[in-house]
Every structure is written in structure tokens, then in C-alpha cells.
Motif scaffolding. Structure first.
Motif, mmCIF file in Angstrom:
data_model
loop_
_atom_site.group_PDB
_atom_site.id
_atom_site.type_symbol
_atom_site.label_atom_id
_atom_site.label_comp_id
_atom_site.label_asym_id
_atom_site.label_seq_id
_atom_site.Cartn_x
_atom_site.Cartn_y
_atom_site.Cartn_z
ATOM 1 N N UNK A 75 53.802 43.078 -3.142
ATOM 2 C CA UNK A 75 52.363 43.107 -2.837
ATOM 3 C C UNK A 75 51.912 41.815 -2.166
ATOM 4 N N UNK A 76 52.834 41.126 -1.504
ATOM 5 C CA UNK A 76 52.481 39.852 -0.872
ATOM 6 C C UNK A 76 52.837 39.847 0.613
ATOM 7 N N UNK A 77 51.993 39.186 1.374
ATOM 8 C CA UNK A 77 52.276 38.961 2.793
ATOM 9 C C UNK A 77 52.751 37.523 2.914
ATOM 10 N N UNK A 78 53.984 37.357 3.384
ATOM 11 C CA UNK A 78 54.574 36.023 3.422
ATOM 12 C C UNK A 78 54.811 35.575 4.858
ATOM 13 N N UNK A 79 54.581 34.278 5.094
ATOM 14 C CA UNK A 79 54.922 33.700 6.397
ATOM 15 C C UNK A 79 55.888 32.561 6.156
ATOM 16 N N UNK A 80 56.974 32.567 6.919
ATOM 17 C CA UNK A 80 57.946 31.480 6.786
ATOM 18 C C UNK A 80 58.356 30.964 8.151
ATOM 19 N N UNK A 81 58.083 29.686 8.357
ATOM 20 C CA UNK A 81 58.589 29.032 9.559
ATOM 21 C C UNK A 81 60.032 28.670 9.255
ATOM 22 N N UNK A 82 60.925 28.851 10.231
ATOM 23 C CA UNK A 82 62.345 28.642 9.957
ATOM 24 C C UNK A 82 62.597 27.255 9.372
ATOM 25 N N UNK A 83 63.265 27.254 8.229
ATOM 26 C CA UNK A 83 63.593 25.998 7.569
ATOM 27 C C UNK A 83 62.483 25.432 6.696
ATOM 28 N N UNK A 84 61.369 26.115 6.634
ATOM 29 C CA UNK A 84 60.248 25.624 5.815
ATOM 30 C C UNK A 84 60.020 26.588 4.647
ATOM 31 N N UNK A 85 59.197 26.132 3.707
ATOM 32 C CA UNK A 85 58.936 26.969 2.534
ATOM 33 C C UNK A 85 57.988 28.125 2.895
ATOM 34 N N UNK A 86 58.042 29.145 2.048
ATOM 35 C CA UNK A 86 57.254 30.356 2.298
ATOM 36 C C UNK A 86 55.819 30.144 1.820
ATOM 37 N N UNK A 93 44.147 41.015 -1.475
ATOM 38 C CA UNK A 93 43.026 40.110 -1.190
ATOM 39 C C UNK A 93 42.592 40.170 0.278
ATOM 40 N N UNK A 94 43.311 40.932 1.078
ATOM 41 C CA UNK A 94 42.942 41.036 2.503
ATOM 42 C C UNK A 94 41.718 41.948 2.623
ATOM 43 N N UNK A 95 40.650 41.405 3.192
ATOM 44 C CA UNK A 95 39.373 42.128 3.282
ATOM 45 C C UNK A 95 39.186 42.848 4.609
ATOM 46 N N UNK A 96 39.866 42.373 5.623
ATOM 47 C CA UNK A 96 39.704 43.013 6.930
ATOM 48 C C UNK A 96 40.887 42.687 7.840
ATOM 49 N N UNK A 97 41.246 43.666 8.652
ATOM 50 C CA UNK A 97 42.310 43.456 9.647
ATOM 51 C C UNK A 97 41.760 43.950 10.978
ATOM 52 N N UNK A 98 41.917 43.165 12.002
ATOM 53 C CA UNK A 98 41.502 43.656 13.323
ATOM 54 C C UNK A 98 42.538 43.255 14.361
ATOM 55 N N UNK A 99 42.630 44.083 15.369
ATOM 56 C CA UNK A 99 43.625 43.866 16.424
ATOM 57 C C UNK A 99 42.949 43.453 17.722
ATOM 58 N N UNK A 164 49.661 46.439 11.116
ATOM 59 C CA UNK A 164 48.379 46.805 10.500
ATOM 60 C C UNK A 164 48.556 48.015 9.588
ATOM 61 N N UNK A 165 49.270 49.041 10.077
ATOM 62 C CA UNK A 165 49.428 50.245 9.251
ATOM 63 C C UNK A 165 50.286 49.968 8.009
ATOM 64 N N UNK A 166 51.272 49.061 8.148
ATOM 65 C CA UNK A 166 52.075 48.680 6.976
ATOM 66 C C UNK A 166 51.198 47.996 5.928
ATOM 67 N N UNK A 167 50.314 47.097 6.395
ATOM 68 C CA UNK A 167 49.448 46.374 5.461
ATOM 69 C C UNK A 167 48.446 47.308 4.796
ATOM 70 N N UNK A 168 47.903 48.231 5.580
ATOM 71 C CA UNK A 168 46.931 49.182 5.025
ATOM 72 C C UNK A 168 47.616 50.068 3.982
ATOM 73 N N UNK A 169 48.857 50.460 4.273
ATOM 74 C CA UNK A 169 49.609 51.295 3.326
ATOM 75 C C UNK A 169 49.870 50.559 2.015
#
Lengths: 193, 202
Positions: A75-86, A93-99, A164-169
Motif C-alpha cells: 500500500x505504499x508508493x516508493x521512489x528510489x534514486x539509484x544507490x540512495x534510500x527509498x 493518503x493520495x488525494x488527487x492524481x492528474x496527468x 495512474x490506473x495502478x494507483x487508483x486500483x
């Protein structure tokens, strides 16, 4: 007319049984494969969704303009820059997504220097072909204190809708009226012409 | 003759000593006065905290990425100024406990969508332009500072750089503007319109 009845030789009999056994094995193998694939499709996929993005700004704890991997893990969205911590946020907690979309110059500094080096202003012509279109995904989410955060990611064209559809799901919220974003942006640009 | 020369020399020395001793004192006094006034203004403004509200697109069809980018850049730039005790986000539940709180409301007035490709090819067209009205309000809605600020990208950089330039201009204007002392009347009552500081950066 003389008919001579010939008894089947032992060799022919053994080859028949061999072929029969092989056929049985083949049928069993096919049946097992079909059953396994049916089982796979009935179970939900457990491998996390992952995509290469550029973090433009706003994702708490992540450096700006950083290339990395955006992963949907449980249930988490993670961002990892290569070699850095996640760094991660809860998808709930995501309230809105727009493209959106934007075009950016490819090639970075070498391309800029190369364009500047072309004589008679030829660098401008190069600029026509040195731009690529990207999707942008804008998230609004809440932190632990309910403070509003905004984050913008840049993705390859066509990947924004998938993410977006993955997050909404997975339970991210989307406010109404985000579908006409591109349309409204186009209206603004046409007004300015 | 000799005596008069000695007296003259004595007087000149006395004058030099007086000037040398007096001037640095005066300078140091001036310095300390200036320092104390700047410190007092800094400390008075540092007693305020600010909460950054989400950007209101107004009647402009502004892309959501621009709204979010303005909001985030404003938060970052205001934190960098160190003018405020705390910089809080919209919806932060800790804001209720902060005594002297100002709310920064930002409304978009104009937006011209630009194009990075156009800028690179033509140089003269394709600029991204943003104009916003920012208001520093008390909890009761009294406006103590009103700003109209522009943020543009004309030559180099992505379209979103306009939001960064805009936020930097807003933070700079707020940093340079005088704010009233946080008092009960200032923070809890609407302020007269005469006290509102209007700043317009073009």
C-alpha cells in the motif's frame, strides 16, 4: 492365393510401447502446463509495479530532478534514486492524481553546447528535433500531520495513464474534473495565439 | 613663540585624540543602534508563523502541475527566508496551536502557457508567464500584506521554472516588506485598510 500370417516381431512391439509412453508423457506435460497457467491467472499478481521516472519536485525526502524508480509495493508508493534510500508515501493518503504533458530538450548540457557551437544559428534548427514529449504525473498527498504535499514526476509518453490506473486500483483518490486538464491547457494556449 | 607652538601641538594632539576616540564610539553606537533595530524587526517578524494555502487557480485554466509547483516552491522559498518562526503547510493540524499565525493565500490572475521548443527555436516567442496575487492574512481574514507578483521563463529552462521564479519573487517581496508586531489585536482582529502594505512587482 496363399496368405502367410506373420507374427509381429518383438522389436516392433517394443517400439510401439515406447511411442505410446512418449505420447502419454506429452499429454501429461501439456495438461500440467495448462493447469499451472490457469492457476497463475486465477491468483493475483504479487510482483510490484515498477517504472522509471524523473522526480521533478515535491516528493518529501527525494532530491529534485532525480532519475529513479517509482514502485507500488503493497500500500505504499516508493521512489528510489539509484544507490540512495527509498522514500515512500501511503497510497491511501493520495488525494488527487492528474496527468499532463510537456516537451523537454534531450541530450542535456552536451546538446546545449553542441547547439551553441553550430554556426549561423543552426542550433535552432537542431532544437526542433532535440525535443521529446513526456507525460507528467502530479500527486497531491497528505503527510502525518495532514499537511498537503504536491509531487510531480516525469514519465515516458504513454506511461502516465498506466501508473495512474495502478494507483487508483490500489486506493488512491482522484478528484473530479481532472480529465479535462489537457483540453483546458490547449484552450489556454489557443487563446494566446 | 616656543610656548605657543607647544600649546598648538598640544591642542592638535588633543583634537586628534578626541576625534579618534569619539568617532569609533559614535560609529559603534550607530552600529549597535542599527543592529538593535534590525534585530528587533527581525525578532518581531520572526514571532510570526506562516501557513501556505493551496494555490487558487481563480478563473484561469491552470494546469494542476503548475498549481502544485507554485505551492511547493512557495513553501521552500519562504522556509529559506528565515523570516518566520515556522512555515506550515495547508491543512497542517499543528496550525491550531500556533499563536501568531499568518496565512498566505495565492490566487492566479494571469497565465500564459509557453513552449520550451518554441523558446529554443525562436528565442522571442514561447515564454511562460504567470501573475499571482498573494495576500498575507490573519486568522480572521484581515489582510496585512498584498502582493502582485510575476514569474516568467523567457529564454532558457523548462516551463515549470516560471513557478520557481514566481515563488522566489514572492518570498523576496515578503522578506523586504515590514510586518506589524504580532499582538492580540493584530492577530485576532481585522486590520484597518490603511495598514495594508501593497507591493506590486512587474
Amino acid at each position: 492365393m496363399h496368405r502367410i500370417a506373420v507374427a509381429p516381431s518383438r522389436k516392433t512391439l517394443s517400439s510401439f510401447w515406447k511411442a505410446h509412453g512418449a505420447l502419454t508423457l506429452l499429454i501429461l506435460l501439456i495438461a500440467c502446463t495448462a493447469a499451472a497457467s490457469a492457476e497463475d491467472s486465477s491468483q493475483p499478481k504479487t510482483s510490484p509495479f515498477s517504472i522509471r521516472v524523473t522526480h521533478l519536485l515535491g516528493f518529501a525526502g527525494a532530491p529534485t530532478n532525480a532519475n529513479g524508480t517509482l514502485t507500488i509495493e503493497a500500500d505504499a508508493l516508493q521512489f528510489q534514486k539509484s544507490g540512495k534510500s527509498v522514500v515512500q508515501v501511503r497510497i491511501g493518503s493520495i488525494q488527487n492524481i492528474s496527468l499532463g504533458d510537456q516537451s523537454k530538450q534531450v541530450g542535456g548540457l552536451p546538446m546545449t553546447l553542441g547547439k551553441a557551437a553550430v554556426p549561423f544559428g543552426g542550433g535552432r534548427a537542431v532544437s526542433l528535433f532535440a525535443h521529446k514529449k513526456y507525460d507528467t504525473l502530479t500527486l497531491e498527498y497528505l503527510d502525518a500531520d495532514s499537511g498537503v504535499h504536491g509531487a510531480i514526476f516525469q514519465l515516458n509518453q504513454g506511461q502516465g495513464e498506466t501508473l495512474k490506473s495502478e494507483l487508483v486500483a490500489k486506493g488512491a483518490h482522484v478528484r473530479d474534473g481532472n480529465d479535462n486538464t489537457k483540453e483546458s491547457a490547449a484552450e489556454v494556449s489557443s487563446e494566446n495565439k | 613663540m616656543k610656548t605657543s607652538k607647544q600649546i598648538l601641538l598640544l591642542m592638535v594632539t588633543a583634537a586628534a585624540v578626541t576625534i579618534n576616540v569619539g568617532h569609533p564610539l559614535r560609529l559603534s553606537a550607530q552600529d549597535s543602534t542599527a543592529k538593535s533595530s534590525s534585530e528587533s524587526s527581525k525578532s518581531s517578524s520572526q514571532q510570526w508563523s506562516v501557513q501556505v494555502d493551496k494555490v487558487d487557480p481563480g478563473e484561469v485554466n491552470l494546469e494542476p502541475s503548475f498549481q502544485v509547483a507554485i505551492y511547493e516552491d512557495l513553501f521552500d522559498e519562504l522556509s529559506k527566508t528565515k523570516r518566520f518562526k515556522q512555515v506550515l503547510r495547508d491543512g497542517d493540524r499543528n496550525a491550531g496551536e500556533v499563536s501568531d499565525l499568518l496565512i498566505l493565500k495565492t490566487t492566479v490572475e494571469k497565465y500564459t502557457a509557453g513552449s520550451e521548443t518554441k523558446r529554443a527555436v525562436t528565442t522571442v516567442s514561447g515564454a511562460t508567464k504567470l501573475t499571482v496575487r498573494s495576500q498575507l492574512c490573519t486568522r480572521d481574514g484581515g489582510i496585512i500584506l498584498e502582493l502582485t507578483i510575476n514569474g516568467n521563463v523567457r529564454f532558457m529552462g523548462s516551463n515549470l521554472r516560471a513557478t520557481h521564479n514566481l515563488a522566489r519573487n514572492v518570498a523576496k517581496a515578503i522578506k523586504q516588506s515590514p510586518l506589524p508586531e504580532p499582538s492580540h489585536s493584530a492577530s485576532h482582529a481585522a486590520i484597518d485598510s490603511d495598514q495594508v502594505v501593497l507591493v506590486e512587482l512587474r
